[in-house]
Design an enzyme around this catalytic site. Structure first.
Site, PDB file in Angstrom:
ATOM      1  CB  CYS A 299      37.752  78.647  53.476  1.00 56.97           C
ATOM      2  SG  CYS A 299      37.968  76.888  53.479  1.00 56.97           S
TER       3      CYS A 299
ATOM      4  CG  ASN B 198      50.352  65.915  30.490  1.00 56.69           C
ATOM      5  OD1 ASN B 198      49.900  65.208  29.599  1.00 56.69           O
ATOM      6  ND2 ASN B 198      50.364  65.543  31.766  1.00 56.69           N
ATOM      7  CB  THR B 199      46.929  71.685  29.793  1.00 58.38           C
ATOM      8  OG1 THR B 199      46.870  72.080  28.432  1.00 58.38           O
ATOM      9  CG2 THR B 199      48.099  72.344  30.479  1.00 58.38           C
TER      10      THR B 199
ATOM     11  CG  PHE C 126      43.396  80.243  26.858  1.00 60.75           C
ATOM     12  CD1 PHE C 126      43.982  79.256  27.635  1.00 60.75           C
ATOM     13  CD2 PHE C 126      43.097  79.938  25.538  1.00 60.75           C
ATOM     14  CE1 PHE C 126      44.237  78.005  27.117  1.00 60.75           C
ATOM     15  CE2 PHE C 126      43.363  78.682  25.010  1.00 60.75           C
ATOM     16  CZ  PHE C 126      43.938  77.718  25.796  1.00 60.75           C
TER      17      PHE C 126
ATOM     18  N   GLY D 270      50.294  74.810  19.746  1.00 59.69           N
ATOM     19  CA  GLY D 270      50.100  73.596  18.940  1.00 59.69           C
ATOM     20  C   GLY D 270      49.148  72.637  19.634  1.00 59.69           C
TER      21      GLY D 270
ATOM     22  CG  ASN E  21      44.032  75.933  21.976  1.00 56.37           C
ATOM     23  OD1 ASN E  21      43.512  76.571  21.085  1.00 56.37           O
ATOM     24  ND2 ASN E  21      43.404  75.644  23.103  1.00 56.37           N
TER      25      ASN E  21
ATOM     26  NE  ARG F 240      19.160  74.450  60.560  1.00 57.54           N
ATOM     27  CZ  ARG F 240      19.338  75.305  61.562  1.00 57.54           C
ATOM     28  NH1 ARG F 240      19.079  76.592  61.396  1.00 57.54           N
ATOM     29  NH2 ARG F 240      19.778  74.889  62.729  1.00 57.54           N
TER      30      ARG F 240
ATOM     31  CD  GLU G 140      24.826  75.768  59.301  1.00 57.57           C
ATOM     32  OE1 GLU G 140      24.707  75.841  60.532  1.00 57.57           O
ATOM     33  OE2 GLU G 140      24.297  74.900  58.618  1.00 57.57           O
TER      34      GLU G 140
HETATM   35  C1  LIG Z   1      42.400  74.022  33.684  1.00 56.20           C
HETATM   36  C2  LIG Z   1      42.379  74.131  32.193  1.00 56.20           C
HETATM   37  C3  LIG Z   1      41.840  75.260  31.640  1.00 56.20           C
HETATM   38  C4  LIG Z   1      41.794  75.379  30.255  1.00 56.20           C
HETATM   39  N1  LIG Z   1      41.238  76.498  29.737  1.00 56.20           N
HETATM   40  C5  LIG Z   1      41.156  76.633  28.399  1.00 56.20           C
HETATM   41  C6  LIG Z   1      40.588  77.816  27.842  1.00 56.20           C
HETATM   42  O1  LIG Z   1      40.177  78.727  28.553  1.00 56.20           O
HETATM   43  N2  LIG Z   1      40.507  77.881  26.509  1.00 56.20           N
HETATM   44  C7  LIG Z   1      40.961  76.884  25.686  1.00 56.20           C
HETATM   45  O2  LIG Z   1      40.874  77.013  24.483  1.00 56.20           O
HETATM   46  N3  LIG Z   1      41.520  75.776  26.204  1.00 56.20           N
HETATM   47  C8  LIG Z   1      41.632  75.622  27.522  1.00 56.20           C
HETATM   48  N4  LIG Z   1      42.193  74.499  28.048  1.00 56.20           N
HETATM   49  C9  LIG Z   1      42.671  73.439  27.149  1.00 56.20           C
HETATM   50  C10 LIG Z   1      44.205  73.368  26.989  1.00 56.20           C
HETATM   51  O3  LIG Z   1      44.884  74.051  27.969  1.00 56.20           O
HETATM   52  C11 LIG Z   1      44.687  73.928  25.711  1.00 56.20           C
HETATM   53  O4  LIG Z   1      44.099  73.245  24.667  1.00 56.20           O
HETATM   54  C12 LIG Z   1      46.210  73.893  25.570  1.00 56.20           C
HETATM   55  O5  LIG Z   1      46.591  74.844  24.640  1.00 56.20           O
HETATM   56  C13 LIG Z   1      46.776  72.544  25.176  1.00 56.20           C
HETATM   57  O6  LIG Z   1      48.195  72.663  25.062  1.00 56.20           O
HETATM   58  P1  LIG Z   1      49.205  71.613  25.692  1.00 56.20           P
HETATM   59  O7  LIG Z   1      50.559  71.995  25.255  1.00 56.20           O
HETATM   60  O8  LIG Z   1      49.035  71.497  27.128  1.00 56.20           O
HETATM   61  O9  LIG Z   1      48.703  70.286  25.002  1.00 56.20           O
HETATM   62  P2  LIG Z   1      49.080  68.799  25.311  1.00 56.20           P
HETATM   63  O10 LIG Z   1      48.150  68.234  26.313  1.00 56.20           O
HETATM   64  O11 LIG Z   1      50.507  68.647  25.594  1.00 56.20           O
HETATM   65  O12 LIG Z   1      48.725  68.181  23.885  1.00 56.20           O
HETATM   66  C14 LIG Z   1      47.421  68.272  23.382  1.00 56.20           C
HETATM   67  C15 LIG Z   1      47.266  67.510  22.092  1.00 56.20           C
HETATM   68  O13 LIG Z   1      47.930  68.160  21.031  1.00 56.20           O
HETATM   69  C16 LIG Z   1      48.839  67.306  20.406  1.00 56.20           C
HETATM   70  N5  LIG Z   1      49.988  68.098  19.987  1.00 56.20           N
HETATM   71  C17 LIG Z   1      50.626  69.020  20.745  1.00 56.20           C
HETATM   72  N6  LIG Z   1      51.579  69.618  19.999  1.00 56.20           N
HETATM   73  C18 LIG Z   1      51.543  69.051  18.787  1.00 56.20           C
HETATM   74  C19 LIG Z   1      52.276  69.235  17.600  1.00 56.20           C
HETATM   75  N7  LIG Z   1      53.238  70.123  17.516  1.00 56.20           N
HETATM   76  N8  LIG Z   1      51.965  68.484  16.535  1.00 56.20           N
HETATM   77  C20 LIG Z   1      50.995  67.556  16.599  1.00 56.20           C
HETATM   78  N9  LIG Z   1      50.266  67.329  17.703  1.00 56.20           N
HETATM   79  C21 LIG Z   1      50.533  68.074  18.787  1.00 56.20           C
HETATM   80  C22 LIG Z   1      49.151  66.276  21.456  1.00 56.20           C
HETATM   81  O14 LIG Z   1      49.633  65.077  20.906  1.00 56.20           O
HETATM   82  C23 LIG Z   1      47.838  66.113  22.129  1.00 56.20           C
HETATM   83  O15 LIG Z   1      47.012  65.251  21.421  1.00 56.20           O
HETATM   84  C24 LIG Z   1      42.281  74.347  29.425  1.00 56.20           C
HETATM   85  C25 LIG Z   1      42.840  73.209  30.012  1.00 56.20           C
HETATM   86  C26 LIG Z   1      42.887  73.099  31.369  1.00 56.20           C
HETATM   87  C27 LIG Z   1      43.485  71.870  31.975  1.00 56.20           C
HETATM   88  S1  FES Z   2      40.095  76.392  50.474  1.00 60.22           S
HETATM   89 FE1  FES Z   2      41.147  78.238  50.838  1.00 60.22          FE
HETATM   90  S2  FES Z   2      41.352  78.267  52.970  1.00 60.22           S
HETATM   91 FE2  FES Z   2      40.119  76.515  52.615  1.00 60.22          FE
END
Ligand SMILES: Cc1cc2nc3c(=O)[nH]c(=O)nc-3n(C[C@H](O)[C@H](O)[C@H](O)COP(=O)(O)OP(=O)(O)OC[C@H]3O[C@@H](n4cnc5c(N)ncnc54)[C@H](O)[C@@H]3O)c2cc1C
Ligand code: FES
Ligand code: FES
Length: 1337
Positions: A150, A273-274, A349, A361, A363, A889, A1270
């Site tokens: 917004c 968990n990303t 990143f 890890g 990643n 429009r 608008e």
């Molecule tokens: C909004 C968003 C933006 C992002 N932007 C980027 C970006 O700009 N660049 C980029 O490269 N990535 C990006 N990512 C991807 C992600 O964030 C990365 O890959 C991140 O590093 C994953 O790490 P995690 O701990 O959250 O992984 P998790 O989700 O916890 O695990 C990912 C995987 O790795 C395995 N794993 C984790 N640790 C181990 C281990 N020690 N041994 C064996 N397996 C393992 C898990 O079992 C799973 O399969 C993005 C993700 C999101 C949600």
């Molecule tokens: S999305 Fe930021 S104020 Fe509406």
């Protein structure tokens, strides 16, 4: 010690839960269990920041508490064990005390719809908790992971700047100069040339007064829970939490982790968990065993050795970043090339929330082909240490590590324990590059890392490794480039390397991801940049002209000014009557900043409530053979299924004008995402899982039409044609010597309102229903629910308190969702709730119409446009919805601001197999005006005349008549244009830009100015009405109910200002609770920018009626206060309730005769923008924008300027950034903020100046104001046109004269591909390859 009880703290309160569901995210826990609804769900994929909370932990080694921002939508609740969580509710409230971060965003007008606000507040709060005097650069990093749809970000930055060291310094500097601009960093201060051009009448008022802010005192912050400091038992515990389907383990030693892995090889390791979170939520994965390794020492340590750094696999990216930043300070440059590239890469990143939890890890092990770090690890050959219960092994990250898409050589029972990264040695250089759609928080289109090692003391290459990402199913090493070993580093090497890279990066036209030629161009461009960087290092310098190739765009502190008139007393005192025209703060802003503001899904759960999940069509064109919900119905927690069978004959239809859609499809499928039915279950997870189990059989039909071009080819057009012809077009063309022709395309745009569409239906006594819907048109909800249920409208009350943004997307497309929920509520006689997930919302609700506009113009040698012949095609999707009105429009606005005597325009609607497109801010006008602006530039270029001269020659003047017969009165176009030229210092800057372009070969600048004229009104008379109910209570307090919806646009605030002015009371006495169909019936949608005009007049009338009634009493008791007067009136039995109704007079239009006045009046504006592009990558930045907007006498300049900036940034998305991708089968491929990029904080113009035209009045609207929502959006096309100028400069440098067509959005891909150089020539030797993987709609 083992435990199965989750223990953590939330807002200082200890939570002990032995029944927790390990599948739940922190967001689900906070919202559903603790009812902390300030944590908002915007996307569920970590991409918007609405769910940001602060997590704190005690670091025992350093004895420090560390705070970090976390996306609660991804963080598993079990991962919070032993940690402290703070939500927006935990830092302050309007009932107790506001926290300065809440107060400042609200008072600086940084909260409009407010849905993003709690997340932004918590990001800022976390920053302050770590550093109570941050720098502006810190703000930049802090907000990388937050979005807002917004505000346009400027007010948020201005409000939060006040916490920074830089601001304090600037204040003292500016105070000495006696001038306050919002952060102008010009060293000239008040003597800056910008201010020298201001006339005496120009005044710069402040939209807020920072001196009124409560000072920030970090010592007042709540303390970290003592228990978590005193005992380390929660850190050390072996946690095992067993849920129904999923078990969560948090082993305490490496041994126990490896044992688990060997026992359960299919278990998932989970850190941030990303990745896993996305797989579970959006890819339907269910992992039953989750292992969190964050208590395993070996995986969480960083060991710094003499020649390498060993990083545990669970170490977060933020920790790596700060460790490497420290190392950069400790070691000589030659040792830290790798660390430097990693730090630079990590800056780009994701956002801070993700980096704070995501692990290195995770990643690596995800094996994503677009991982930002894997190319670096591969190019340098990092060592990976793997462990299992049977031993350890070390492998080099090389070409063999990834065995396929997201697959590695790591065995199921193995884990990645750590990664070892060497320091660079003498003669070794490492470079890394990334290009993405948006600069911040975006995954790469292509990334590359290059590792060069020279033989000691020479320029002979000992090793050269290039690792590529985004160019195949895995990260890979370029094979041919490795053959450069033994060669000397000189110009020849570049040519050889290019040929090799070209060989190494083949991409077929159908390669996933599209953009095939661009991606290859990036690979070569990155190498070229490295080649020059290396030359610079080896030779000490680069040619000045060439230097521009190696310079990357860096963050610059944004600055801004706002100029506006306000009535004498400029403060925002709420106790003072007559507040119209003052910058009063949005009435809900404080509640939005504290998380107290309630949106549809924040309404507490009601006993017996059911959750509804839709079953969608998955084919774009097909016949339904069968729908079988049996398996789904057997699913645990499922209560039932609804479909067309549950709707009485003849009632299964919808559509705001033409009822050409079925609510539930019975036979013919015309796009993906239509409703086949819906599952009702006891909660969301169960309903959504079961919905996927409904079996549907289709018979596929052909063709599947996605694009406008395909629709034209197949003759797939709706029958309606909108045509206007004035003058003698054909004759003028025959006579004219100067003719140009062209075509423009604008793509689809997604509304991306922050609150997705949601609805709660509560059945009441027989046949009565109460509906809460996130909608812009509550009357239509009641109407259509009444139709589908077959009960009269008076039994259906639709109530809306506020909605989290709408932008047109919640006008008609909320109706089917509400209808379906009502059908379910009636069938099961239970309350029914639904909140679309972001991916559903994006895939099924439609958006802005893509347009193709073909035009031909005839013009005289002096630049006068004599004739214009235009054909307009809009991609309507599979049904009408509001497409015909949107097209109308477009047809009306096709000439933008130019008087063209002979004009013919024909508009048609293309019927495609896509979800139905609908209203979106601008309602078709921006797409048509875009063609007019393109046309006028071509005319100027053809005549080799200055654009400004040609524009000035053709601008509408007072009294001119448009092609649709409306006379333009109070025409302020030329004033806007001239003031914009003057304030932007256009001519002088054009010279400076020319000079810049001569001096910089690979960076080019461009400047462009556009004007806008926007017809205000629906264009349909019956919608031009609204009502207001005013109730005054015996204590003098006033309750207003209007026919309009508050969606962030400040409607309620303006209405309160009007009522306070008419009644002569303080605005604090007036309240608006909600809008509801039982208070003000039959209202029009809050749309077409006329909310304030229509409702404002209705409020004015209701107040005047009441005032008239009180007049005799007032004359009798002139000295009585309002409260006493009202009380007296009650005892005298005077009604204190009144109704005001307003209908805009004299608006109508007849298409048959081309006669009438469709619009009430016009809003005018002009904008000038300067950009800089990177010719090698296609990246760009907006250096400065100046906007002049004619808003008459603004009702509230703070709200209006907020609307101007917000609309501009949304328009920036339309014209430059946002690209929706469809497969040839009609599947929407961009379904969330991860793939679909709306503008972020760092996309705003580095200098952003907005002025409201002074001395403008408007007799056609309340208190002489004008509509604002608008009209400013189109001004963002100035960015695209400035980019076009910069591309022209780049092509000129290469002696390329041919014209090119820059369609919207002007993405990085288009910019790069039009900046033709040797790289592009090499790649496109056999012609530019269109991607067959995706289709442009
Ligand atoms: C909004 C968003 C933006 C992002 N932007 C980027 C970006 O700009 N660049 C980029 O490269 N990535 C990006 N990512 C991807 C992600 O964030 C990365 O890959 C991140 O590093 C994953 O790490 P995690 O701990 O959250 O992984 P998790 O989700 O916890 O695990 C990912 C995987 O790795 C395995 N794993 C984790 N640790 C181990 C281990 N020690 N041994 C064996 N397996 C393992 C898990 O079992 C799973 O399969 C993005 C993700 C999101 C949600
Ligand atoms: S999305 Fe930021 S104020 Fe509406
Ligand atoms: S809802 Fe969590 S980041 Fe969008």
């Amino acid at each position: 010690m083992k435990s199965s009880v989750l223990v953590f703290f939330v807002n200082g309160k200890k939570i002990v839960d032995d029944q927790v569901n390990p599948e739940w995210t922190l967001l689900q826990y906070l919202r559903n269990k603790l009812r902390l609804c300030g944590v908002k769900l915007g996307c569920g994929e970590g991409g918007c920041g609405a769910c940001t909370v602060m997590v704190s932990k005690y670091q025992r080694e350093t004895k420090k508490v560390v705070h970090f921002p976390v996306n609660a939508c991804l963080a598993p609740v079990c991962s919070m064990h032993g940690l402290a969580v703070v939500t927006v509710e935990g830092i302050g409230s309007t009932k107790t005390k506001l926290h300065p971060v809440q107060e400042r965003i609200a008072k600086a007008h940084g909260s409009q719809c407010g849905f993003c606000t709690p997340g932004i507040v918590m990001s800022m709060y976390t920053l302050l908790r770590n550093c109570n005097k941050p720098k502006m650069d810190d703000l930049d990093v802090t907000f990388q992971g937050n979005l807002c749809r917004c505000t346009g970000y400027r007010p948020i930055i201005e409000g939060y700047k006040t916490f920074t060291e830089d601001w304090e310094l600037m204040q003292s500097k500016n105070k000495t100069n006696g001038y306050v601009a919002n952060g102008s960093d010009c060293i000239m201060g008040a003597n800056c040339c910008k201010y020298q051009q201001l006339t005496d009448n120009d005044q710069n008022h402040n939209l807020f007064n920072p001196n009124s802010f409560v000072p920030y005192d970090s010592s007042q912050e709540p303390i970290f829970p003592a228990e978590l400091k005193l005992t380390d038992c929660y850190d050390k515990e072996y946690l095992m939490i067993k849920g129904k389907d999923v078990t969560w383990y948090r082993p305490d030693t490496l041994e126990s982790l490896l044992q688990l892995k060997s026992q359960y090889p299919k278990s998932k390791i989970i850190v941030g968990n990303t990745e896993v979170g996305i797989e579970v939520k959006f890819k339907g994965q269910l992992y039953t065993m989750l292992i969190q390794p964050t208590s395993v020492h070996e995986l969480n340590q960083i060991i710094i050795n003499n020649d390498s750094i060993r990083i545990g696999a669970a170490v977060t990216l933020e920790d790596i970043k700060s460790c490497f930043e420290n190392q950069l300070k400790l070691h000589p440059k030659c040792k830290t090339y790798i660390l430097k590239s990693v730090v630079e890469m990590l800056h780009r990143f994701a956002g801070k929330q993700i980096r704070s939890v995501a692990s290195i890890g995770g990643n690596i092990m995800t094996g994503s082909p677009i991982s930002d770090l894997n190319p670096i690890w591969m190019a340098i050959g990092a060592t990976l240490h793997l462990s299992s219960s049977s031993g350890t092994r070390s492998v080099i990250m090389d070409d063999h590590f990834f065995t396929g898409y997201r697959k590695t050589i790591v065995n199921p029972d193995e884990i990645l324990e750590s990664i070892e990264i060497p320091f660079t040695k003498e003669g070794q250089y490492v470079f890394a590059h990334k290009q993405s759609r948006r600069r911040d928080d975006d995954i790469a289109i292509v990334n590359t890392a290059i590792n060069i090692i020279f033989q000691p003391g020479t320029k002979i290459i000992e090793e050269l490794k290039i690792a590529f990402g985004g160019l195949g199913p895995t990260t890979f090493l370029g094979k041919s480039t490795q053959n450069l070993r033994g060669l000397e580093w000189n110009n020849e090497i570049f040519e050889i390397a290019c040929t090799n890279i070209f060989k190494d990066t083949p991409l077929s036209a159908n390669a996933p991801g599209g953009m095939v030629d661009y991606r290859r161009a990036l690979a070569l461009s990155f190498f070229f940049r490295t080649f020059l960087e290396m030359n610079k290092i080896l030779n000490g310098n680069l040619d000045k002209n060439i230097e521009s190739a190696v310079e990357k765009f860096h963050y610059k502190t944004p600055s801004s000014t706002q100029f506006f008139d306000i009535p004498i007393n400029s403060n925002e005192d709420e106790t003072e009557p007559s507040p119209v025209g003052k910058p009063l703060v949005h009435r809900s802003a404080l509640k939005q900043a504290t998380g107290e503001a309630i949106y549809t899904d924040d309404i507490p759960h009601i006993e017996n409530e059911l959750y509804m999940a839709f079953v969608y069509t998955t084919k774009a064109h097909a016949m339904i053979k069968s729908i079988d919900p049996k398996t789904a119905l057997a699913h645990d927690g499922v209560i039932g299924f609804i479909s067309a069978k549950d709707i009485s004959e003849g009632r299964n239809k919808l559509g705001p004008v033409h009822q050409d859609e079925q609510l539930f499809i019975t036979d013919l499928v015309s796009c993906q995402g239509q409703f086949l039915g819906a599952i009702l279950a006891v909660d969301q997870t169960k309903a959504q899982r079961a919905a996927k189990l409904v079996k549907v059989e289709y018979e596929a039909l052909q063709p599947c039409i996605v694009s406008i071009e395909d629709a034209i080819l197949h003759g797939s057009l709706f029958p309606d044609v909108r045509r206007i012809e004035v003058g003698n077009v054909d004759e003028t063309f025959k006579m004219s010597k100067n003719i140009i022709q062209g075509k423009t395309k604008t793509g689809y745009q997604e509304h991306f309102y922050f609150e997705t569409i949601g609805c709660l239906v509560i059945p009441k006594e027989t046949d009565e229903f109460e509906m809460f819907v996130s909608s812009q048109h509550h009357a239509e909800i009641t109407d259509f629910v009444s139709r589908v249920l077959g009960i009269p409208q008076h039994k259906i009350v639709t109530r809306i308190k506020r909605i989290g943004g709408g932008f047109g997307g919640k006008q008609s497309r909320t109706v089917p969702i509400a209808m379906a929920a009502a059908v379910a509520a009636q069938k099961f006689n239970r309350p029914v709730r639904i909140l679309l997930d972001r991916d559903e919302d994006m895939a099924v609700t439609g958006g802005r119409h893509p347009y193709l506009v073909k035009y031909k113009a005839a013009f005289s040698s002096d630049g006068t446009i004599d004739a214009l012949d235009v054909e307009v095609f809009a991609n309507a999707g599979h049904s009408y919805d509001l497409s015909l009105e949107v097209l109308e429009r477009a047809v009306f606005h096709v000439e933008n601001c130019y008087k063209i005597k002979n004009l013919r325009v024909v508009g048609r609607l293309c019927k495609t197999n896509l979800p139905s497109n609908t209203a979106f801010r601008g309602f078709g006008a921006p797409q048509a005006m875009f063609a007019a602006e393109y046309m006028i530039r071509q005319v100027a270029e053809h005549l080799k005349m200055d654009l400004v001269t040609v524009v000035a020659k053709n601008l509408y003047k007072e009294g001119d008549i448009t092609h649709y017969s409306q006379q333009i009165i109070n025409c302020n176009l030329s004033r806007c244009f001239e003031e914009c030229l003057q304030k932007s210092n256009y001519f002088e800057r054009q010279n400076q830009i020319n000079q810049f372009n001569i001096e910089n070969k690979y960076k080019k600048r461009g400047i462009s100015i556009v004007t806008t004229k926007y017809g205000v009104g629906f264009g349909v008379p019956f919608l031009e009405q609204s009502g207001c109910l005013i109730n005054v209570y015996t204590d003098g307090s006033i309750l207003l109910t209007i026919g309009g919806v508050e969606m962030g646009q400040g409607l309620y605030t303006k209405m309160i200002q009007i009522a306070a002015k008419v009644l002569g009371v303080a605005p604090g006495l007036v309240h608006i609770n909600e809008c509801a169909t039982d208070k003000v019936p039959n209202s029009s949608p809050s749309a077409a920018s006329v909310g304030s005009d229509l409702n404002g007049m209705a409020v004015l009338r209701a107040c005047e009626i009441l005032k008239e009634r009180l007049k005799p009493l007032r004359s009798k008791y002139p000295e009585l206060s309002w409260e006493k007067l009202v009380n007296k009136a009650y005892f005298e039995r005077i009604s204190l309730s009144a109704v005001g109704h307003f209908a805009t007079p004299d608006v109508f239009y007849d298409w048959e005769t081309n006669s009438g006045t469709p619009y009430n009046y016009y809003t005018f504006g002009a904008a000038c923008t300067e950009v800089e592009i990177d010719c090698l990558t296609g990246d760009h930045r907006v250096l400065r924008t100046d906007i002049i907007m004619d808003l008459g006498a603004s009702l509230n300049p703070a709200i209006d300027i907020g609307q101007v900036e917000g609309a501009f940034m949304q328009g920036y998305g339309l014209f430059v950034l946002e690209e929706m991708l469809y497969s040839p089968e009609g599947t929407v491929m961009t379904r969330g903020p991860g793939a679909y990029k709306i503008p972020g904080f760092s996309d705003i113009p580095t200098e952003f100046n907005v002025s409201l035209l002074k001395g403008s009045s408007n007799p056609r609207a309340v208190y002489s104001s004008k509509a604002v929502g608008e009209p400013p959006l189109f001004l963002a096309s100035s960015v695209l046109f400035a980019i076009r100028e910069a591309i022209i400069a780049a092509r000129k440098e290469q002696n390329i004269q041919e014209s090119f067509q820059l369609d919207a959005p002007a993405t990085a891909e288009k910019i790069r591909m039009f900046c033709v150089d040797n790289i592009i020539k090499k790649i496109c030797e056999t012609g530019y390859r269109k991607s067959t993987w995706n289709v442009i709609p």
